[in-house]
Scaffold this motif. Structure first.
Motif, mmCIF file in Angstrom:
data_model
loop_
_atom_site.group_PDB
_atom_site.id
_atom_site.type_symbol
_atom_site.label_atom_id
_atom_site.label_comp_id
_atom_site.label_asym_id
_atom_site.label_seq_id
_atom_site.Cartn_x
_atom_site.Cartn_y
_atom_site.Cartn_z
ATOM 1 N N GLU A 172 -32.964 -16.293 86.846
ATOM 2 C CA GLU A 172 -32.072 -14.675 87.780
ATOM 3 C C GLU A 172 -33.215 -14.103 88.963
ATOM 4 O O GLU A 172 -32.515 -13.770 89.438
ATOM 5 N N MET A 173 -34.481 -14.283 88.931
ATOM 6 C CA MET A 173 -35.521 -13.930 89.621
ATOM 7 C C MET A 173 -34.703 -14.220 91.099
ATOM 8 O O MET A 173 -34.159 -14.059 91.698
ATOM 9 N N VAL A 174 -34.787 -15.663 90.818
ATOM 10 C CA VAL A 174 -34.481 -16.858 92.216
ATOM 11 C C VAL A 174 -33.536 -16.101 92.631
ATOM 12 O O VAL A 174 -32.912 -16.431 93.875
ATOM 13 N N GLU A 175 -32.343 -16.622 91.947
ATOM 14 C CA GLU A 175 -30.903 -16.303 92.605
ATOM 15 C C GLU A 175 -30.437 -14.543 92.869
ATOM 16 O O GLU A 175 -30.000 -14.883 93.587
ATOM 17 N N SER A 176 -31.918 -14.268 92.309
ATOM 18 C CA SER A 176 -31.436 -12.460 92.653
ATOM 19 C C SER A 176 -31.905 -11.861 94.036
ATOM 20 O O SER A 176 -32.174 -11.239 94.680
ATOM 21 N N GLY A 177 -33.008 -13.652 94.794
ATOM 22 C CA GLY A 177 -33.744 -13.004 95.333
ATOM 23 C C GLY A 177 -35.413 -12.921 95.932
ATOM 24 O O GLY A 177 -35.936 -12.768 97.146
ATOM 25 N N PHE A 178 -35.295 -12.431 94.195
ATOM 26 C CA PHE A 178 -36.863 -11.938 94.506
ATOM 27 C C PHE A 178 -38.418 -13.676 94.758
ATOM 28 O O PHE A 178 -39.315 -13.133 95.090
ATOM 29 N N PHE A 179 -38.000 -13.994 94.171
ATOM 30 C CA PHE A 179 -38.925 -15.102 94.753
ATOM 31 C C PHE A 179 -37.933 -16.998 95.520
ATOM 32 O O PHE A 179 -36.432 -16.915 95.059
ATOM 33 N N HIS A 180 -38.853 -17.491 95.852
ATOM 34 C CA HIS A 180 -38.272 -19.153 96.398
ATOM 35 C C HIS A 180 -38.556 -19.949 95.307
ATOM 36 O O HIS A 180 -38.887 -19.901 94.096
ATOM 37 N N GLU A 181 -37.817 -20.560 95.506
ATOM 38 C CA GLU A 181 -36.682 -21.923 94.420
ATOM 39 C C GLU A 181 -38.165 -22.005 93.968
ATOM 40 O O GLU A 181 -38.556 -22.385 93.036
ATOM 41 N N LEU A 182 -38.662 -22.501 94.876
ATOM 42 C CA LEU A 182 -40.424 -23.163 94.406
ATOM 43 C C LEU A 182 -41.226 -23.162 93.489
ATOM 44 O O LEU A 182 -41.847 -23.041 92.840
ATOM 45 N N ASP A 183 -41.082 -21.188 93.652
ATOM 46 C CA ASP A 183 -41.725 -20.842 92.684
ATOM 47 C C ASP A 183 -41.349 -20.088 90.999
ATOM 48 O O ASP A 183 -41.579 -20.419 90.252
ATOM 49 N N MET A 184 -39.800 -21.102 90.748
ATOM 50 C CA MET A 184 -39.673 -20.727 89.621
ATOM 51 C C MET A 184 -40.441 -21.148 88.775
ATOM 52 O O MET A 184 -40.291 -20.013 87.335
ATOM 53 N N LYS A 185 -41.171 -22.261 88.700
ATOM 54 C CA LYS A 185 -41.512 -22.619 87.533
ATOM 55 C C LYS A 185 -42.755 -21.944 86.630
ATOM 56 O O LYS A 185 -43.451 -21.428 86.235
ATOM 57 N N ILE A 186 -44.176 -21.265 88.399
ATOM 58 C CA ILE A 186 -44.916 -20.556 87.981
ATOM 59 C C ILE A 186 -44.714 -18.919 87.603
ATOM 60 O O ILE A 186 -45.295 -18.640 86.932
ATOM 61 N N VAL A 187 -43.532 -17.826 88.066
ATOM 62 C CA VAL A 187 -42.993 -17.338 87.728
ATOM 63 C C VAL A 187 -42.756 -17.606 86.117
ATOM 64 O O VAL A 187 -43.476 -16.182 84.544
ATOM 65 N N ALA A 188 -42.013 -18.799 85.614
ATOM 66 C CA ALA A 188 -41.870 -18.970 84.628
ATOM 67 C C ALA A 188 -42.793 -19.377 83.143
ATOM 68 O O ALA A 188 -42.974 -18.475 82.118
ATOM 69 N N LYS A 189 -43.544 -19.242 83.945
ATOM 70 C CA LYS A 189 -44.949 -19.672 83.517
ATOM 71 C C LYS A 189 -45.930 -18.542 82.598
ATOM 72 O O LYS A 189 -46.764 -18.220 81.792
ATOM 73 N N SER A 190 -45.736 -17.682 84.096
ATOM 74 C CA SER A 190 -46.392 -16.311 84.288
ATOM 75 C C SER A 190 -45.831 -15.392 82.874
ATOM 76 O O SER A 190 -46.414 -15.045 82.347
ATOM 77 N N ILE A 191 -44.513 -15.366 82.762
ATOM 78 C CA ILE A 191 -43.888 -15.011 81.603
ATOM 79 C C ILE A 191 -44.204 -15.203 80.717
ATOM 80 O O ILE A 191 -44.460 -14.608 79.216
ATOM 81 N N ARG A 192 -44.132 -16.676 80.753
ATOM 82 C CA ARG A 192 -44.150 -17.331 79.111
ATOM 83 C C ARG A 192 -45.517 -16.900 78.422
ATOM 84 O O ARG A 192 -45.312 -17.109 77.644
#
Lengths: 96, 27
Positions: free
Chosen positions: A60-80
């Motif tokens: 949702e953060m990528v779709e909302s334009g906060f992050f590039h799609e390539l960083d989705m995994k690292i954002v998810a890992k940080s939250i996890r």
């Protein structure tokens, strides 16, 4: 937890009672990301420990334009990583 | 800058606020 360059913290004190918590995420080290984050502010959001997954939030953060799609995994890992730490503390605060 | 809000179509609200200087890592 691995230093992903993305910091996630509790946005308010967690008393261990509610399944929904408030988190705050911001980029500490932009060099660790592949894309340029849209904003260098702290993003606050709610997260349901029982029903939601970090991957949903990252998408949702990528779709909302906060992050590039390539960083989705690292954002998810940080939250996890932060959610796992919160759940671990909860289990210690009030074992079943 | 003031807080901004982005609401995702799935309903989650993202509230963006400035990161306190103390929380930013030195380059």
């Amino acid at each position: 937890a691995e230093d992903t360059g993305v910091r996630v913290e509790l946005a308010e004190e967690d008393h261990g009672r509610k399944s929904t918590i408030a988190l705050r995420l911001w980029v500490e080290d932009p060099k660790k990301l592949k894309g340029k984050p849209k904003d260098n502010g702290a993003i606050e959001f709610t997260f349901d420990l029982e029903k939601e997954s970090p991957d949903d939030v990252a998408q949702e953060m990528v779709e909302s334009g906060f992050f590039h799609e390539l960083d989705m995994k690292i954002v998810a890992k940080s939250i996890r990583d932060r959610v796992a730490l919160i759940q671990w503390r909860r289990e210690r605060m009030c074992p079943e | 800058s003031a807080n901004t809000q982005v609401v995702h179509s799935a309903g989650r609200r993202f509230i963006v606020s400035p990161v306190p200087e103390s929380r930013l890592r030195e380059p």
